[in-house]
Structures are given as structure tokens and as C-alpha cells.
Design a protein around this motif. Sequence first.
Motif, PDB file in Angstrom:
ATOM      1  N   ASP A 121       7.115  46.711  25.494  1.00 39.99           N
ATOM      2  CA  ASP A 121       6.323  46.980  26.692  1.00 39.99           C
ATOM      3  C   ASP A 121       5.787  48.412  26.784  1.00 39.99           C
ATOM      4  O   ASP A 121       5.587  48.921  27.869  1.00 39.99           O
ATOM      5  N   GLU A 122       5.561  49.038  25.633  1.00 36.85           N
ATOM      6  CA  GLU A 122       5.136  50.421  25.692  1.00 36.85           C
ATOM      7  C   GLU A 122       3.760  50.582  26.349  1.00 36.85           C
ATOM      8  O   GLU A 122       2.836  49.850  26.033  1.00 36.85           O
ATOM      9  N   VAL A 123       3.676  51.507  27.291  1.00 38.92           N
ATOM     10  CA  VAL A 123       2.380  51.772  27.924  1.00 38.92           C
ATOM     11  C   VAL A 123       2.076  53.263  27.830  1.00 38.92           C
ATOM     12  O   VAL A 123       2.968  54.079  27.608  1.00 38.92           O
ATOM     13  N   ASN A 124       0.802  53.590  28.021  1.00 38.45           N
ATOM     14  CA  ASN A 124       0.381  54.972  28.008  1.00 38.45           C
ATOM     15  C   ASN A 124       0.835  55.645  29.311  1.00 38.45           C
ATOM     16  O   ASN A 124       0.455  55.229  30.394  1.00 38.45           O
ATOM     17  N   ALA A 125       1.622  56.701  29.192  1.00 40.12           N
ATOM     18  CA  ALA A 125       2.161  57.366  30.389  1.00 40.12           C
ATOM     19  C   ALA A 125       1.121  58.262  31.049  1.00 40.12           C
ATOM     20  O   ALA A 125       1.395  58.909  32.044  1.00 40.12           O
ATOM     21  N   LYS A 126      -0.084  58.289  30.490  1.00 39.85           N
ATOM     22  CA  LYS A 126      -1.157  59.036  31.145  1.00 39.85           C
ATOM     23  C   LYS A 126      -2.012  58.128  32.006  1.00 39.85           C
ATOM     24  O   LYS A 126      -3.013  58.536  32.573  1.00 39.85           O
ATOM     25  N   SER A 127      -1.652  56.849  32.050  1.00 41.08           N
ATOM     26  CA  SER A 127      -2.409  55.901  32.859  1.00 41.08           C
ATOM     27  C   SER A 127      -1.539  55.391  33.994  1.00 41.08           C
ATOM     28  O   SER A 127      -0.457  54.849  33.768  1.00 41.08           O
ATOM     29  N   ILE A 128      -2.014  55.590  35.203  1.00 43.53           N
ATOM     30  CA  ILE A 128      -1.177  55.287  36.366  1.00 43.53           C
ATOM     31  C   ILE A 128      -0.877  53.798  36.496  1.00 43.53           C
ATOM     32  O   ILE A 128       0.252  53.407  36.792  1.00 43.53           O
ATOM     33  N   MET A 129      -1.872  52.955  36.221  1.00 41.89           N
ATOM     34  CA  MET A 129      -1.631  51.519  36.327  1.00 41.89           C
ATOM     35  C   MET A 129      -0.607  51.077  35.275  1.00 41.89           C
ATOM     36  O   MET A 129       0.237  50.229  35.536  1.00 41.89           O
ATOM     37  N   GLY A 130      -0.693  51.665  34.110  1.00 39.59           N
ATOM     38  CA  GLY A 130       0.255  51.356  33.050  1.00 39.59           C
ATOM     39  C   GLY A 130       1.687  51.675  33.473  1.00 39.59           C
ATOM     40  O   GLY A 130       2.591  50.864  33.320  1.00 39.59           O
ATOM     41  N   VAL A 131       1.858  52.861  34.037  1.00 41.57           N
ATOM     42  CA  VAL A 131       3.195  53.290  34.447  1.00 41.57           C
ATOM     43  C   VAL A 131       3.730  52.403  35.573  1.00 41.57           C
ATOM     44  O   VAL A 131       4.887  51.987  35.565  1.00 41.57           O
ATOM     45  N   MET A 132       2.855  52.055  36.502  1.00 47.22           N
ATOM     46  CA  MET A 132       3.299  51.200  37.612  1.00 47.22           C
ATOM     47  C   MET A 132       3.637  49.797  37.123  1.00 47.22           C
ATOM     48  O   MET A 132       4.503  49.140  37.665  1.00 47.22           O
ATOM     49  N   MET A 133       2.924  49.382  36.091  1.00 45.51           N
ATOM     50  CA  MET A 133       3.166  48.058  35.524  1.00 45.51           C
ATOM     51  C   MET A 133       4.599  47.893  35.032  1.00 45.51           C
ATOM     52  O   MET A 133       5.139  46.797  35.035  1.00 45.51           O
ATOM     53  N   LEU A 134       5.208  49.000  34.619  1.00 43.12           N
ATOM     54  CA  LEU A 134       6.587  48.923  34.133  1.00 43.12           C
ATOM     55  C   LEU A 134       7.533  48.443  35.230  1.00 43.12           C
ATOM     56  O   LEU A 134       8.568  47.865  34.958  1.00 43.12           O
ATOM     57  N   ALA A 135       7.150  48.709  36.484  1.00 46.28           N
ATOM     58  CA  ALA A 135       7.986  48.348  37.633  1.00 46.28           C
ATOM     59  C   ALA A 135       9.436  48.760  37.370  1.00 46.28           C
ATOM     60  O   ALA A 135      10.353  47.963  37.464  1.00 46.28           O
ATOM     61  N   ALA A 136       9.609  50.034  37.022  1.00 49.41           N
ATOM     62  CA  ALA A 136      10.933  50.531  36.649  1.00 49.41           C
ATOM     63  C   ALA A 136      11.721  50.904  37.888  1.00 49.41           C
ATOM     64  O   ALA A 136      11.447  51.901  38.547  1.00 49.41           O
ATOM     65  N   GLY A 137      12.684  50.084  38.232  1.00 47.92           N
ATOM     66  CA  GLY A 137      13.510  50.322  39.415  1.00 47.92           C
ATOM     67  C   GLY A 137      14.627  51.304  39.132  1.00 47.92           C
ATOM     68  O   GLY A 137      14.797  51.770  37.998  1.00 47.92           O
ATOM     69  N   GLN A 138      15.398  51.584  40.174  1.00 46.18           N
ATOM     70  CA  GLN A 138      16.529  52.508  40.030  1.00 46.18           C
ATOM     71  C   GLN A 138      17.477  51.997  38.943  1.00 46.18           C
ATOM     72  O   GLN A 138      17.788  50.810  38.904  1.00 46.18           O
ATOM     73  N   GLY A 139      17.910  52.881  38.086  1.00 47.32           N
ATOM     74  CA  GLY A 139      18.871  52.502  37.044  1.00 47.32           C
ATOM     75  C   GLY A 139      18.220  52.080  35.728  1.00 47.32           C
ATOM     76  O   GLY A 139      18.895  51.904  34.732  1.00 47.32           O
ATOM     77  N   THR A 140      16.886  51.919  35.752  1.00 51.49           N
ATOM     78  CA  THR A 140      16.192  51.529  34.513  1.00 51.49           C
ATOM     79  C   THR A 140      16.228  52.668  33.501  1.00 51.49           C
ATOM     80  O   THR A 140      15.997  53.816  33.849  1.00 51.49           O
ATOM     81  N   LYS A 141      16.500  52.313  32.248  1.00 47.99           N
ATOM     82  CA  LYS A 141      16.456  53.334  31.198  1.00 47.99           C
ATOM     83  C   LYS A 141      15.059  53.315  30.575  1.00 47.99           C
ATOM     84  O   LYS A 141      14.643  52.321  29.989  1.00 47.99           O
ATOM     85  N   ALA A 162      -4.505  38.762  32.535  1.00 43.96           N
ATOM     86  CA  ALA A 162      -4.259  39.776  33.551  1.00 43.96           C
ATOM     87  C   ALA A 162      -2.766  40.057  33.594  1.00 43.96           C
ATOM     88  O   ALA A 162      -1.954  39.167  33.374  1.00 43.96           O
ATOM     89  N   ASN A 163      -2.404  41.290  33.879  1.00 47.57           N
ATOM     90  CA  ASN A 163      -0.993  41.626  33.997  1.00 47.57           C
ATOM     91  C   ASN A 163      -0.492  41.224  35.385  1.00 47.57           C
ATOM     92  O   ASN A 163      -1.098  41.572  36.391  1.00 47.57           O
ATOM     93  N   PRO A 164       0.623  40.477  35.450  1.00 42.21           N
ATOM     94  CA  PRO A 164       1.084  39.976  36.741  1.00 42.21           C
ATOM     95  C   PRO A 164       1.440  41.088  37.734  1.00 42.21           C
ATOM     96  O   PRO A 164       1.265  40.915  38.948  1.00 42.21           O
ATOM     97  N   THR A 165       1.929  42.234  37.243  1.00 42.92           N
ATOM     98  CA  THR A 165       2.284  43.317  38.174  1.00 42.92           C
ATOM     99  C   THR A 165       1.038  44.015  38.709  1.00 42.92           C
ATOM    100  O   THR A 165       0.916  44.264  39.904  1.00 42.92           O
ATOM    101  N   ILE A 166       0.115  44.337  37.828  1.00 44.68           N
ATOM    102  CA  ILE A 166      -1.097  45.055  38.255  1.00 44.68           C
ATOM    103  C   ILE A 166      -2.048  44.121  39.000  1.00 44.68           C
ATOM    104  O   ILE A 166      -2.702  44.516  39.961  1.00 44.68           O
ATOM    105  N   GLY A 167      -2.106  42.859  38.577  1.00 42.69           N
ATOM    106  CA  GLY A 167      -3.023  41.915  39.203  1.00 42.69           C
ATOM    107  C   GLY A 167      -4.448  42.387  39.044  1.00 42.69           C
ATOM    108  O   GLY A 167      -4.838  42.847  37.971  1.00 42.69           O
ATOM    109  N   HIS A 168      -5.233  42.297  40.098  1.00 38.56           N
ATOM    110  CA  HIS A 168      -6.620  42.732  40.007  1.00 38.56           C
ATOM    111  C   HIS A 168      -6.853  44.029  40.771  1.00 38.56           C
ATOM    112  O   HIS A 168      -7.838  44.190  41.470  1.00 38.56           O
ATOM    113  N   HIS A 169      -5.889  44.920  40.619  1.00 36.58           N
ATOM    114  CA  HIS A 169      -6.049  46.264  41.166  1.00 36.58           C
ATOM    115  C   HIS A 169      -6.658  47.156  40.089  1.00 36.58           C
ATOM    116  O   HIS A 169      -6.473  46.922  38.904  1.00 36.58           O
ATOM    117  N   MET A 170      -7.368  48.172  40.550  1.00 39.17           N
ATOM    118  CA  MET A 170      -7.919  49.150  39.610  1.00 39.17           C
ATOM    119  C   MET A 170      -7.657  50.533  40.165  1.00 39.17           C
ATOM    120  O   MET A 170      -7.571  50.710  41.379  1.00 39.17           O
TER     121      MET A 170
END
Lengths: 95, 314
Positions: free
Chosen positions: A47-67, B201-209
Motif C-alpha cells: 500500500d505504498e503511497v507518495n507522502a507528498k500527496s495529501i489524498m495518498g496519505v489520507m488514503m492510508l487511514a492510519a489510526g492510532q497504533g498503526t506502524k 476508485a479508491n474506497p477511502t478517497i472516493g470522489h474527493h479531490m
Amino acid sequence: MTVNNKEIIREIIVINKLGIHARPSSMLVQTANQYEADLFVSHDEQDEVNAKSIMGVMMLAAGQGTKLRFRTTGPDGEELLNKIEQLINSKFNED
Amino acid sequence: MKSEKKSVTVKELLDGLGDEMKFKVISGFNGLQRSITAAEVNRPGLALAGYYEHFAKHRLQVLGLVEMDYLKNISSSEHSERLGRLMQMRIPAFIIARNFIPLPETVALSNKYNVPIIRAPGITMRVVNKTSMWLEEQFSPSTKVHGVLMEVYGMGVLITGKASVGKSECALSLVERGHILVGDDVVTLKLTEGMFVTGYANPTIGHHMEIRGIGIINIQSLYGVKSIRMWKHIDFVVTLEEWQEDSNYERLGIDNNLIELLGMEIPNVLIPVKPGRDVALLIETAAQNEKLKKLGFNAARDFNEHLIASMKKK
């Protein structure tokens, strides 16, 4: 030159209560963008994402305790990782 | 980042396909974590008749009219010996088509060896087809790419390029013109049916930009449900890059540039970006041009043929 650009990997655990939600993501991405080095982040290899992209980082949905596994290449990679570790450990000024 | 799944569990199958196929587990509940490691399904007719050589034990076993009828007509000792033997081979599960009701002995064996029995109302062929298609999709190679996936005039366009080259802005501009967003930033690609590179589409991001200067926006609520979709086959890739004076950009378009995605070759259009260039318009044009090529018409080649012909006349 090649010595400077070596890949560094560091694992950091998310400790703030709400995890990496929108605001922490933006802080993380803004920090990463101040550096020349590339920064990637993942839960696991896949699941590697670019850490310079905000949507990518949010996509990780990394909750408390995530490594989180950060991987960087570039001249100022080490410095960037230190900054990121500091940021995560500061709980993004939340909690 | 390319990855391939090696197995799925019976539970994952039920979660993924259960609603559509109206699967219902009736016994062997302790075996739901069993793994399926083959994309094909098997009809175990010969094994039930006592021939076990080359029995496809890693596959889901589908029981249709023939198998169910046969099981009714053999003696109960044969029944328990043969089915028992099959179930000890660590097969993932049985699916019974047409909602046939299994014999109580079959159910007892299923509970004894923890091999789930799933009932499905569909006819056998449909159960076989749907299940193998679903499994094939699970086992197909997949990867994640950084970019925006759009549908432009019916064509699947993956827009890639370095960070902050303007991918999202360009996509927004396309949405504004009535085109459709599949996914922004991180797009999951899968090889489907062995020939299509399909983006999801990514389920977490959905259709957000995320648009620099504005922040996070929701395309569905801004532009309506007509402006989004969940997946799309990719017809071509647009690579955006900052205009470089010393670079030689495509001037003719006679030859196709190709890029490799999951082992498939996809046409690639490199579009240089500089202030004042309407990139969305260029992508619309590229989409129509690729569509023409797909239909067998290459404008550049056609033009060149005319040019050569007119020179011959002189």
C-alpha cells in the motif's frame, strides 16, 4: 552523489488519538514538500503511497497504533525522516 | 508495487459475491477460513463416482443436477466413503446450484470435516461462470499508480505526471466540461479478463479531490452523480510534463507511443504543460483522436497518404 541518495527506511508508530486524519495529513505532506528527497509511506509493502500527496496519505487511514513504514531517497532524506518522526511523536499538537 | 493475490478465503468469497449470487452457507461453518487457491471451479462428478486421480482438490466444487442426483442414487456407505474422502482432501467448499437440498448425510459430513456447503439459487452454469469470473478477478495482478483516472468521451484516460504539474486541476476542468471522474491521486489498476487494464476508485478517497489553494472538494456533491463512476478500462495514458524548450515533442502522431501497464501495452500521449495551454482541451482532443485510431482511422497517417498521393500527381 550516490552515497547521499541512498534509500532509508524508518518505521514510526502513530500515537495521536485520532490517527492521521485530514489535519495531520496536511502537516505531514507540507513537511515532506519542504524537502528535496522523495518520501513514500505504507502500512505494508503493497500500500505504498507518495507522502507528498495529501489524498495518498489520507488514503492510508492510519489510526492510532498503526506502524507506518517511511521510505525515502534523496540528499536530505535523513533530515526529512527526523522531522517526520518529530511531527508524529508530537501528536500533531493534538490530544 | 505490483502484487498478485495467491489465495482468498471462503469467507471473502461470501462477502464479495454472496449478495449477488444469494449464497447461503448451510453447514461446515468452522471451515469458512479455508483458502481457495485456484481461479477455476470444478464439478466433482468423476470423483463422486470413485475416480480420484488428478482430482482438482484446490478448487471450489460445484454440485449441479447431475451430482446431486447421483449422490441420491448411491448407497449410503458409498456416499460417506466418497464424499468423506473428498472432504479430507482439504477442498475449500462445496457450492450447490439450483438451491438443491443436500442429503442429511452430506450435511453431517460437511460439519464433521468442516467443509462449508453453500447453497445458491442460480443454475449450475451461471454459478460456475460467475464464481470463476470473480475468482479470476481476485487472482489477477494489480498495482497502484499515482494519477487521475477519467472517462473522456467514453475513453478511459489515465492522467499521470509529477506532483504539482496540474493533474488534478486538469481533471477538474474536464469534469466541468461534463466528463467523468473515476479516481484522483491513487488509482488501483487490475488486469481483468486477461486483456483489460481496469482502474478503480479508491474506497477511502472516493470522489474527493485536493485542489491547491482550495483544499478538499467532493466532485459528486459539486457536479452530481453523473460526473463520477467507480471503474473504467484504460484506453490510453496521458503524461503531463513541464514544457522543456530542448525537448522534442510529438508533431505528427503517426507512430503510437506505448507504455507498459501490468504487462499490457497502452498508448501514451505526452503533453507538455505551460501557462496558456488549455490542457483539458488537449486531453479531449487526444481522447477523440485515440477513439478514431481505435476505430481504425489515424488522422496523421491519412493526411500523409494524401500528401504522398498529391506529390505523385505532380
